[in-house]
Design an enzyme around this catalytic site. Structure first.
Site, PDB file in Angstrom:
ATOM      1  CE  LYS A 117      17.195  21.367  12.299  1.00 14.02           C
ATOM      2  NZ  LYS A 117      18.028  20.545  12.815  1.00 14.02           N
ATOM      3  CE  LYS A 199      12.338  20.306  17.602  1.00 11.64           C
ATOM      4  NZ  LYS A 199      12.656  18.902  17.540  1.00 11.64           N
ATOM      5  CE  LYS A 202      19.435  14.558  19.370  1.00 11.74           C
ATOM      6  NZ  LYS A 202      18.981  14.738  17.970  1.00 11.74           N
TER       7      LYS A 202
HETATM    8  P1  ATP Z   1      18.189  18.802  16.283  1.00  6.14           P
HETATM    9  O1  ATP Z   1      18.100  19.762  17.731  1.00  6.14           O
HETATM   10  O2  ATP Z   1      19.555  18.326  16.254  1.00  6.14           O
HETATM   11  O3  ATP Z   1      17.468  19.164  14.872  1.00  6.14           O
HETATM   12  P2  ATP Z   1      16.152  17.256  17.923  1.00  6.14           P
HETATM   13  O4  ATP Z   1      16.354  17.222  19.043  1.00  6.14           O
HETATM   14  O5  ATP Z   1      15.221  17.861  17.077  1.00  6.14           O
HETATM   15  O6  ATP Z   1      17.296  17.401  17.024  1.00  6.14           O
HETATM   16  P3  ATP Z   1      15.866  14.781  16.184  1.00  6.14           P
HETATM   17  O7  ATP Z   1      16.901  13.640  15.996  1.00  6.14           O
HETATM   18  O8  ATP Z   1      15.610  15.355  14.889  1.00  6.14           O
HETATM   19  O9  ATP Z   1      16.103  15.555  17.370  1.00  6.14           O
HETATM   20  O10 ATP Z   1      14.681  13.847  16.383  1.00  6.14           O
HETATM   21  C1  ATP Z   1      14.462  12.561  16.845  1.00  6.14           C
HETATM   22  C2  ATP Z   1      13.133  12.157  17.334  1.00  6.14           C
HETATM   23  O11 ATP Z   1      12.815  13.056  18.288  1.00  6.14           O
HETATM   24  C3  ATP Z   1      12.108  12.416  16.142  1.00  6.14           C
HETATM   25  O12 ATP Z   1      11.052  11.589  16.115  1.00  6.14           O
HETATM   26  C4  ATP Z   1      11.294  13.875  16.792  1.00  6.14           C
HETATM   27  O13 ATP Z   1      10.098  13.963  16.413  1.00  6.14           O
HETATM   28  C5  ATP Z   1      11.699  13.691  18.241  1.00  6.14           C
HETATM   29  N1  ATP Z   1      11.444  14.752  18.982  1.00  6.14           N
HETATM   30  C6  ATP Z   1      12.705  15.668  19.064  1.00  6.14           C
HETATM   31  N2  ATP Z   1      12.279  16.812  19.807  1.00  6.14           N
HETATM   32  C7  ATP Z   1      11.192  16.455  20.329  1.00  6.14           C
HETATM   33  C8  ATP Z   1      10.532  17.170  21.348  1.00  6.14           C
HETATM   34  N3  ATP Z   1      10.944  18.385  22.044  1.00  6.14           N
HETATM   35  N4  ATP Z   1       9.166  16.531  21.833  1.00  6.14           N
HETATM   36  C9  ATP Z   1       9.038  15.372  21.452  1.00  6.14           C
HETATM   37  N5  ATP Z   1       9.630  14.547  20.383  1.00  6.14           N
HETATM   38  C10 ATP Z   1      10.648  15.358  19.994  1.00  6.14           C
END
Ligand code: ATP
Ligand code: LTN
Length: 335
Positions: A117, A199, A202
């Site tokens: 980040k 990965k 969002k």
């Molecule tokens: P951002 O993109 O804003 O950093 P993010 O999509 O990574 O957000 P978070 O809110 O940080 O989402 O994560 C919420 C939950 O979803 C956490 O438990 C995280 O481990 C899970 N998660 C996020 N992305 C993935 C993915 N690609 N596969 C499986 N689990 C995920």
């Protein structure tokens, strides 16, 4: 939810940084609902975590309410679980300060999410981004959670929360429960549809890289059709076939079919047929979530009632934790 019981406690959180992706759903939220009867479950929309990267205030407010409605639409029942917005319970921030004094600069510097980040937001490497995992530890330890259902990317943060709990217990005497991660066997790391080495996230700039759980059926199918795969046209799970492996995992989680069953189902067929089947399975699975969300999001009063009650219930638990912690560290009683 009874506040004293023999049941184990679960805590998890998700950031209101946009509509949840299929990665968030498969890796985390999908697993939260089924835990509600067996455990005391506490789920939070972690808006305080979200401001570690720049957010437009009006948009954050809107995203937070949307995330709360999505949480309920994904099957979290506010009568059986505590579901609340993080900033409504100030105890998290208060405990975070105490825990930061049991956290080493060196261990925070090793967090891979911080490194990633800071590269993405090189113009705003703020202290909150650095101490983010301490707030996450406070979220969990404030409830003495036993288990934390998360995707694989959060494993390192959970490990740190365990170390912080252990260090506090060593300094002040056994107090915090050392939490265990609860990471699904399949789908703990759903990959980007455009770059299967990354990965699904969002905040990806390319909208074709991820499925949002509110995407309509046509959009979902179109995104899967465009998913990056390989040139050997064989539906099987094998090293080097990251794109297909990702689609097979998604299809397996959505349908309950094993990887072998999927391979035989598509033997002799092309990637086109397979991608269409994955798209349809995902769209059908998400349809009830979308329907429920559209009902809930219109009912602002109901949502408010739920998150207000959630914050009260959360506060009742954490106030007790916090006053015991204050005593342990040697603060004078206020009353
Ligand atoms: P951002 O993109 O804003 O950093 P993010 O999509 O990574 O957000 P978070 O809110 O940080 O989402 O994560 C919420 C939950 O979803 C956490 O438990 C995280 O481990 C899970 N998660 C996020 N992305 C993935 C993915 N690609 N596969 C499986 N689990 C995920
Ligand atoms: N750091 C997590 C979100 C999060 C969380 C938590 C998850 C904040 N607090 C407590 C589990 C338990 C993330 O970025 N996905």
């Amino acid at each position: 939810m009874p506040e004293t019981s023999e049941k184990k406690t679960i805590f998890s959180g998700i950031q209101p940084t946009g509509v949840f992706t299929l990665g968030n759903y498969i890796g985390a939220i999908r697993n939260w609902g089924p835990l509600q009867d067996e455990y005391n479950c506490i789920y939070s929309i972690v808006d305080m975590h979200a401001i570690t990267v720049r957010q437009e205030p009006a948009k954050l407010r809107q995203n937070t309410l949307q995330a709360y409605a999505l949480l309920l639409a994904c099957g979290i029942d506010p009568k059986r679980s505590i579901a609340f917005i993080q900033s409504h319970n100030p105890n998290h921030a208060e405990l975070s300060w105490i825990l930061s004094c049991s956290t080493q600069f060196g261990e925070l510097s090793r967090m891979t999410q911080f490194k990633a980040k800071s590269q993405q937001h090189a113009d705003d490497i703020n202290a909150g981004l650095f101490t983010y995992p301490v707030l996450m530890a406070a979220d969990i330890l404030a409830y003495n959670a036993d288990l934390v259902p998360i995707g694989a990317d959060q494993k390192q943060h959970l490990e740190l929360a365990r170390n912080i709990a252990g260090r506090f217990n060593q300094k002040y005497g056994d107090f915090f429960t050392v939490p265990e991660p609860f990471i699904p066997k399949a789908g703990a790391r759903v990959m980007s549809l455009q770059d299967p080495a990354k990965k699904m996230s969002k905040s990806d700039e390319n909208p074709n890289a991820c499925i949002f759980i509110l995407d309509d059926k046509d959009t979902i199918i179109r995104k899967f059709k465009r998913a990056v795969t390989d040139s050997d046209a064989e539906v099987c799970y094998r090293e080097g076939k990251d794109g297909i492996n990702n689609l097979m995992t998604i299809y397996s989680v959505m349908t309950g079919k094993s990887l072998d069953e999927i391979t035989s189902e598509f033997s002799g067929k092309g990637y086109g047929d397979f991608k269409l089947a994955v798209g349809e399975a995902v769209a059908d699975h998400l349809e009830p979530v979308r329907t429920e969300f559209s009902k809930l999001v219109k009912d602002k009063d109901y949502l408010k009632e739920c998150y207000t009650a959630g914050a009260e219930a959360a506060g009742r638990i954490t106030r007790k934790t916090l006053s015991k912690v204050y005593r342990k560290v040697g603060f004078v009683d206020a009353r």
